[in-house]
Design an enzyme around this catalytic site. Structure first.
Site, PDB file in Angstrom:
ATOM      1  N   CYS A   2       0.886  -1.175   0.000  1.00 25.31           N
ATOM      2  CA  CYS A   2       0.000   0.000   0.000  1.00 25.31           C
ATOM      3  C   CYS A   2       0.915   1.214   0.000  1.00 25.31           C
ATOM      4  O   CYS A   2       2.097   1.119   0.249  1.00 25.31           O
ATOM      5  CB  CYS A   2      -0.856   0.037   1.263  1.00 25.31           C
ATOM      6  SG  CYS A   2      -1.875  -1.398   1.463  1.00 25.31           S
ATOM      7  N   ARG A  27       2.026   1.052  -5.912  1.00 22.62           N
ATOM      8  CA  ARG A  27       2.171   0.168  -4.743  1.00 22.62           C
ATOM      9  C   ARG A  27       0.880  -0.557  -4.428  1.00 22.62           C
ATOM     10  O   ARG A  27       0.848  -1.473  -3.612  1.00 22.62           O
ATOM     11  CB  ARG A  27       2.613   0.968  -3.514  1.00 22.62           C
ATOM     12  CG  ARG A  27       3.946   1.652  -3.635  1.00 22.62           C
ATOM     13  CD  ARG A  27       4.265   2.429  -2.390  1.00 22.62           C
ATOM     14  NE  ARG A  27       4.348   1.555  -1.239  1.00 22.62           N
ATOM     15  CZ  ARG A  27       5.449   0.869  -0.908  1.00 22.62           C
ATOM     16  NH1 ARG A  27       6.515   0.954  -1.681  1.00 22.62           N
ATOM     17  NH2 ARG A  27       5.476   0.089   0.129  1.00 22.62           N
ATOM     18  N   TRP A  76      -3.649  -1.981  -1.363  1.00 24.15           N
ATOM     19  CA  TRP A  76      -3.649  -3.274  -2.054  1.00 24.15           C
ATOM     20  C   TRP A  76      -4.142  -4.247  -1.012  1.00 24.15           C
ATOM     21  O   TRP A  76      -3.445  -4.577  -0.061  1.00 24.15           O
ATOM     22  CB  TRP A  76      -2.239  -3.639  -2.531  1.00 24.15           C
ATOM     23  CG  TRP A  76      -2.234  -4.813  -3.458  1.00 24.15           C
ATOM     24  CD1 TRP A  76      -2.624  -4.830  -4.762  1.00 24.15           C
ATOM     25  CD2 TRP A  76      -1.846  -6.151  -3.156  1.00 24.15           C
ATOM     26  NE1 TRP A  76      -2.495  -6.084  -5.283  1.00 24.15           N
ATOM     27  CE2 TRP A  76      -2.023  -6.926  -4.332  1.00 24.15           C
ATOM     28  CE3 TRP A  76      -1.371  -6.781  -2.029  1.00 24.15           C
ATOM     29  CZ2 TRP A  76      -1.738  -8.279  -4.396  1.00 24.15           C
ATOM     30  CZ3 TRP A  76      -1.077  -8.131  -2.086  1.00 24.15           C
ATOM     31  CH2 TRP A  76      -1.272  -8.869  -3.252  1.00 24.15           C
ATOM     32  N   ASN A 102       0.404   0.495   6.146  1.00 22.81           N
ATOM     33  CA  ASN A 102       0.882  -0.449   5.130  1.00 22.81           C
ATOM     34  C   ASN A 102       1.545  -1.586   5.881  1.00 22.81           C
ATOM     35  O   ASN A 102       2.456  -1.382   6.672  1.00 22.81           O
ATOM     36  CB  ASN A 102       1.891   0.239   4.202  1.00 22.81           C
ATOM     37  CG  ASN A 102       2.530  -0.766   3.242  1.00 22.81           C
ATOM     38  OD1 ASN A 102       1.939  -1.781   2.919  1.00 22.81           O
ATOM     39  ND2 ASN A 102       3.754  -0.489   2.833  1.00 22.81           N
ATOM     40  N   GLY A 103       1.042  -2.816   5.671  1.00 19.16           N
ATOM     41  CA  GLY A 103       1.641  -3.967   6.354  1.00 19.16           C
ATOM     42  C   GLY A 103       0.551  -4.924   6.786  1.00 19.16           C
ATOM     43  O   GLY A 103      -0.597  -4.800   6.378  1.00 19.16           O
ATOM     44  N   GLU A 485      11.610 -15.885 -17.388  1.00 19.31           N
ATOM     45  CA  GLU A 485      11.355 -14.439 -17.259  1.00 19.31           C
ATOM     46  C   GLU A 485      10.441 -13.952 -18.390  1.00 19.31           C
ATOM     47  O   GLU A 485       9.519 -13.179 -18.169  1.00 19.31           O
ATOM     48  CB  GLU A 485      12.681 -13.675 -17.265  1.00 19.31           C
ATOM     49  CG  GLU A 485      12.567 -12.171 -17.271  1.00 19.31           C
ATOM     50  CD  GLU A 485      11.802 -11.593 -16.084  1.00 19.31           C
ATOM     51  OE1 GLU A 485      11.549 -12.312 -15.107  1.00 19.31           O
ATOM     52  OE2 GLU A 485      11.418 -10.403 -16.157  1.00 19.31           O
ATOM     53  N   LYS A 489       6.828 -12.146 -17.786  1.00 17.47           N
ATOM     54  CA  LYS A 489       6.493 -10.823 -18.357  1.00 17.47           C
ATOM     55  C   LYS A 489       5.144 -10.882 -19.056  1.00 17.47           C
ATOM     56  O   LYS A 489       4.291 -10.042 -18.873  1.00 17.47           O
ATOM     57  CB  LYS A 489       7.559 -10.397 -19.374  1.00 17.47           C
ATOM     58  CG  LYS A 489       8.789  -9.692 -18.884  1.00 17.47           C
ATOM     59  CD  LYS A 489       8.627  -8.488 -18.038  1.00 17.47           C
ATOM     60  CE  LYS A 489       8.475  -8.596 -16.593  1.00 17.47           C
ATOM     61  NZ  LYS A 489       9.224  -9.219 -15.637  1.00 17.47           N
ATOM     62  N   GLU A 492       1.996 -11.667 -16.626  1.00 14.23           N
ATOM     63  CA  GLU A 492       1.621 -10.695 -15.581  1.00 14.23           C
ATOM     64  C   GLU A 492       1.031  -9.414 -16.174  1.00 14.23           C
ATOM     65  O   GLU A 492       0.324  -8.698 -15.481  1.00 14.23           O
ATOM     66  CB  GLU A 492       2.794 -10.376 -14.668  1.00 14.23           C
ATOM     67  CG  GLU A 492       3.928  -9.604 -15.277  1.00 14.23           C
ATOM     68  CD  GLU A 492       5.004  -9.268 -14.229  1.00 14.23           C
ATOM     69  OE1 GLU A 492       4.670  -9.053 -13.063  1.00 14.23           O
ATOM     70  OE2 GLU A 492       6.177  -9.239 -14.606  1.00 14.23           O
ATOM     71  N   HIS A 508       9.494 -34.292 -22.112  1.00 16.43           N
ATOM     72  CA  HIS A 508       9.043 -34.909 -20.842  1.00 16.43           C
ATOM     73  C   HIS A 508       7.680 -34.379 -20.440  1.00 16.43           C
ATOM     74  O   HIS A 508       7.310 -34.441 -19.277  1.00 16.43           O
ATOM     75  CB  HIS A 508      10.079 -34.605 -19.750  1.00 16.43           C
ATOM     76  CG  HIS A 508      11.429 -35.167 -20.055  1.00 16.43           C
ATOM     77  ND1 HIS A 508      11.783 -36.473 -19.841  1.00 16.43           N
ATOM     78  CD2 HIS A 508      12.509 -34.573 -20.631  1.00 16.43           C
ATOM     79  CE1 HIS A 508      13.029 -36.669 -20.246  1.00 16.43           C
ATOM     80  NE2 HIS A 508      13.498 -35.549 -20.720  1.00 16.43           N
ATOM     81  N   LYS A 607       3.548  -3.543  -6.917  1.00 17.30           N
ATOM     82  CA  LYS A 607       4.956  -3.449  -7.282  1.00 17.30           C
ATOM     83  C   LYS A 607       5.858  -4.114  -6.264  1.00 17.30           C
ATOM     84  O   LYS A 607       6.878  -4.683  -6.580  1.00 17.30           O
ATOM     85  CB  LYS A 607       5.372  -1.973  -7.430  1.00 17.30           C
ATOM     86  CG  LYS A 607       6.804  -1.770  -7.896  1.00 17.30           C
ATOM     87  CD  LYS A 607       7.035  -2.351  -9.273  1.00 17.30           C
ATOM     88  CE  LYS A 607       8.496  -2.287  -9.677  1.00 17.30           C
ATOM     89  NZ  LYS A 607       8.745  -3.061 -10.920  1.00 17.30           N
TER      90      LYS A 607
HETATM   91  C1  AGP Z   1       8.278  -8.900 -11.793  1.00 21.80           C
HETATM   92  O1  AGP Z   1       7.861  -8.383 -13.047  1.00 21.80           O
HETATM   93  C2  AGP Z   1       7.168  -8.914 -10.773  1.00 21.80           C
HETATM   94  N1  AGP Z   1       6.604  -7.621 -10.601  1.00 21.80           N
HETATM   95  C3  AGP Z   1       7.541  -9.593  -9.469  1.00 21.80           C
HETATM   96  O2  AGP Z   1       7.745 -10.955  -9.769  1.00 21.80           O
HETATM   97  C4  AGP Z   1       8.803  -9.069  -8.738  1.00 21.80           C
HETATM   98  O3  AGP Z   1       9.949  -9.372  -9.480  1.00 21.80           O
HETATM   99  C5  AGP Z   1       8.890  -9.779  -7.377  1.00 21.80           C
HETATM  100  O4  AGP Z   1       7.747  -9.451  -6.623  1.00 21.80           O
HETATM  101  C6  AGP Z   1      10.157  -9.420  -6.572  1.00 21.80           C
HETATM  102  O5  AGP Z   1      10.127  -8.063  -6.238  1.00 21.80           O
HETATM  103  P1  AGP Z   1      11.472  -7.414  -5.643  1.00 21.80           P
HETATM  104  O6  AGP Z   1      12.514  -7.508  -6.714  1.00 21.80           O
HETATM  105  O7  AGP Z   1      11.099  -6.011  -5.310  1.00 21.80           O
HETATM  106  O8  AGP Z   1      11.875  -8.208  -4.426  1.00 21.80           O
END
Ligand code: AGP
Length: 612
Positions: A2, A27, A76, A102-103, A485, A489, A492, A508, A607
């Site tokens: 948040c 956030r 969030w 936040n938490g 990766e 991308k 998400e 496999h 994020k």
């Molecule tokens: C990556 O595109 C994602 N947003 C997510 O997997 C991110 O890499 C992950 O949450 C780790 O975040 P950080 O690097 O801030 O620890």
């Protein structure tokens, strides 16, 4: 997860808080709210709304607030759906105290039950509301900050909070444990915020709070104390990037801007870590004694998501360049394993935000077992950097797009440089080989620029495939993590099911998925496993899979197998993930845009995952 903002000063707080919130929207953005102390009535007024901050802006436009002291929040959801009732700020029974948080408060149920027994009335399903009722319970003839400290000592979990009270209208209180919080130091005004962009439009002077620290602000001063009220001296940090960097700089989305920033960022990283004359690698801020690095008998990498994929690439690089066993695990698994690590283990934690709960828990466990921790991080002053024994900053600037791009290749670059540094300290690489490899590394930013010049043709190819219902990404050896990766991308930001796989695993299981309705992205740059990738591509072709290949400039063989080829410049195999990443990022971006997805703020994501 948040974003929180607080303001106390001589200006109308409402516009300042809203502008700060908008810079924190990455956030979390499923509901938001604002609370001000109205000077005339000496009471607290609150406005809150489900949905993005624009919904809150509309609400306060129709029902404006006035006041010089306030707090605001963009959420969030972790406890309770994103509804009006659950949106922050929350208030106590008397309506004279308001809080944003936040938490996660892990013991909130038992505290809530006790408070209800004592007659407190709750209006939401959130864990946060417990805090403000606890403060109300202690806030009897003592200063607000003392009541806050009494309450915080009963909490188990994580918090970054902002609090105001109409009983002490010239005070703004902040505190943190496990979630980030900064003080913005202005002239005749002071700020609280979860992250720097929220205050950059007003001040570049910030103070980073550490765990269990409390900030007591008025419009002209700030004091930091511990939970026992003992004053703590904190230095002020001057932030050297400006608000423009946190803007889109003319690109359609933050993500596209950040994709295009990569060459500049990598060039800065490389040039600032390799001594111009001697060619030796140096890290001013890493501050782990060389003797400790020399003594390490193994490495354990811990990270989440994209950072985890960077760590997987680093495993190949560290083992190849430093001759040291490198293990890796996602932080959420690492933290609960019966870890066989100790004083001779070097733990590398990778995190863009430096606030990922599982990664923080992982390093705390590692330190408990006597291991040395070095973090690869992008956020100055973040919790991870302040709890690690050593730090390597990636200096990628603020990454606003939720899907990580520039932070990923910056992490890779920092990890490559650290591998060279480790090899240098351990004296195991012939100088000639180091020079040759570093010369190749220096070419990467220019080669990335070459790839970005083909962005338009990549966009056309992406749109041609944007209707497909699922994607499979295949890679081998150091580009197996690239496949993971690339899949992350795409999934998400476009919500298309996408799976990354080691190409050697295709027979496999995944080969059963191959048909003309699925795209298969084959990462096949020139490498020792190139011929193996060609065999995989032939197997896919014979089953009518739609192949998109990433190959090295000049490779004509691959063109015989598929029309859809994205070329990258030739580089040392070990560095190819730095180039492969860009076509994969652009592919995901343009498919998501074509499908009308919210690229910068994808659904359900935030994020920084600051809770488990
Ligand atoms: C990556 O595109 C994602 N947003 C997510 O997997 C991110 O890499 C992950 O949450 C780790 O975040 P950080 O690097 O801030 O620890």
């Amino acid at each position: 997860m948040c974003g929180i903002v607080g303001y106390i000063g001589e200006g109308e707080a409402q516009p300042i808080l809203l502008s700060g919130l908008k810079r924190l929207e990455y956030r979390g953005y499923d509901s938001s709210g604002i609370a001000l102390i109205s000077p005339q009535k000496n009471s607290i007024s609150i406005r809150k709304s489900p949905g993005k901050i624009s919904a809150l802006e509309k609400l306060v436009k129709s029902k404006p607030l006035s006041g010089l002291v306030g707090i605001a929040h963009t959420r969030w959801a972790t406890h309770g759906a994103p509804t009006q009732a659950n949106a922050h700020p929350h208030h106590d029974c008397s309506g004279s105290i308001a809080i944003v948080h936040n938490g996660i408060i892990e013991n909130y149920e038992s505290l809530k039950a006790q408070l209800i027994k004592e007659g407190h009335v709750f209006n939401s399903q959130t864990d946060t509301e417990v805090i403000v009722h606890l403060i109300e319970k202690f806030y009897k003839n003592i200063p607000l900050e003392d009541a806050v400290c009494k309450a915080l000592k009963l909490l188990v979990g994580s918090f970054a909070i902002g609090i105001i009270s109409s009983k002490e209208p010239n005070k703004l209180i902040g505190a943190r444990l496990g979630s980030p919080l900064i003080v913005g130091v202005g002239k005749g005004e002071n700020f609280l915020a979860s992250d720097v962009p929220a205050v950059l439009g007003f001040t570049k002077e910030v103070v980073f709070l550490d765990e269990n620290e409390v900030a007591i602000l008025d419009k002209d001063n700030f004091k930091i104390s511990n939970l026992d009220g003992k004053t703590v001296f904190k230095k002020t940090t001057h932030i050297n990037w400006d608000i423009a960097q946190a803007e889109k700089a003319g690109f359609a989305h933050f993500m596209l801007k950040e994709i295009n920033e990569q060459p500049k960022i990598l060039e800065g990283l490389i040039n600032s870590r390799i001594h111009k004359e001697t060619g030796r690698i140096f890290f001013k801020e890493q501050n782990i004694p060389e003797a400790k690095l020399k003594a390490a008998r193994e490495i354990f990498i811990v990270a989440c998501g994209t950072a985890y994929h960077a760590g997987m690439v680093a495993k190949y690089a560290l083992e190849s360049l430093c001759g040291i066993p490198a293990h890796i695990d996602v932080s959420s698994e690492f933290r609960y394993r019966d870890l066989l690590i100790g004083p001779d283990t070097l733990v590398i934690a990778i995190s863009q935000s430096g606030e990922t709960a599982d990664t923080l828990a992982g390093i705390r466990e590692a330190k408990r077992r006597g291991s040395t921790v070095i973090s690869i991080c992008n956020v100055l002053g973040s919790t991870l950097t302040r709890e690690s024994d050593g730090i390597i900053y990636t200096h990628a600037g603020p990454e606003i797009g939720v899907a990580s791009t520039k932070a990923y290749t910056a992490q890779l670059t920092a990890l490559y440089l650290f591998a060279f540094y480790l090899a240098q300290v351990r004296g195991i690489l012939p100088e000639a080989r180091v020079k040759k490899l570093l010369d190749e590394l220096r070419k990467i930013p220019g080669q990335q620029i070459e790839i970005l010049k083909c962005a338009k043709s990549i966009a056309v190819l992406a749109r041609r495939h944007s209707h497909l219902g699922s994607f499979l990404y295949l890679g081998r050896n150091i580009n197996y993590p690239s496949a993971l990766e690339g899949a992350l991308k795409l999934k998400e930001i476009s919500y298309i099911p996408a799976e990354g796989y080691a190409a050697g695993e295709m027979k496999h299981g995944p080969i059963a998925l191959i048909d003309e309705y699925r795209a298969v992205v084959c990462i096949a740059p020139s490498s020792k496993v190139y011929e193996k990738m060609v065999s995989n591509i032939q197997e896919i072709r014979s089953r009518k899979g739609k192949i998109i290949a990433i190959a090295t400039d000049g490779d004509r063989e691959i063109k015989e197998l598929t029309r859809e080829v994205i070329y990258i410049p030739k580089t040392e195999e070990i560095f190819s993930p730095l180039l492969v990443a860009l076509p994969l990022q652009l592919l995901a971006y343009h498919i998501a845009v074509k499908r009308g997805c919210d690229v910068d703020q994808p659904r359900n994501l935030a994020k920084s995952v600051t809770v488990e």
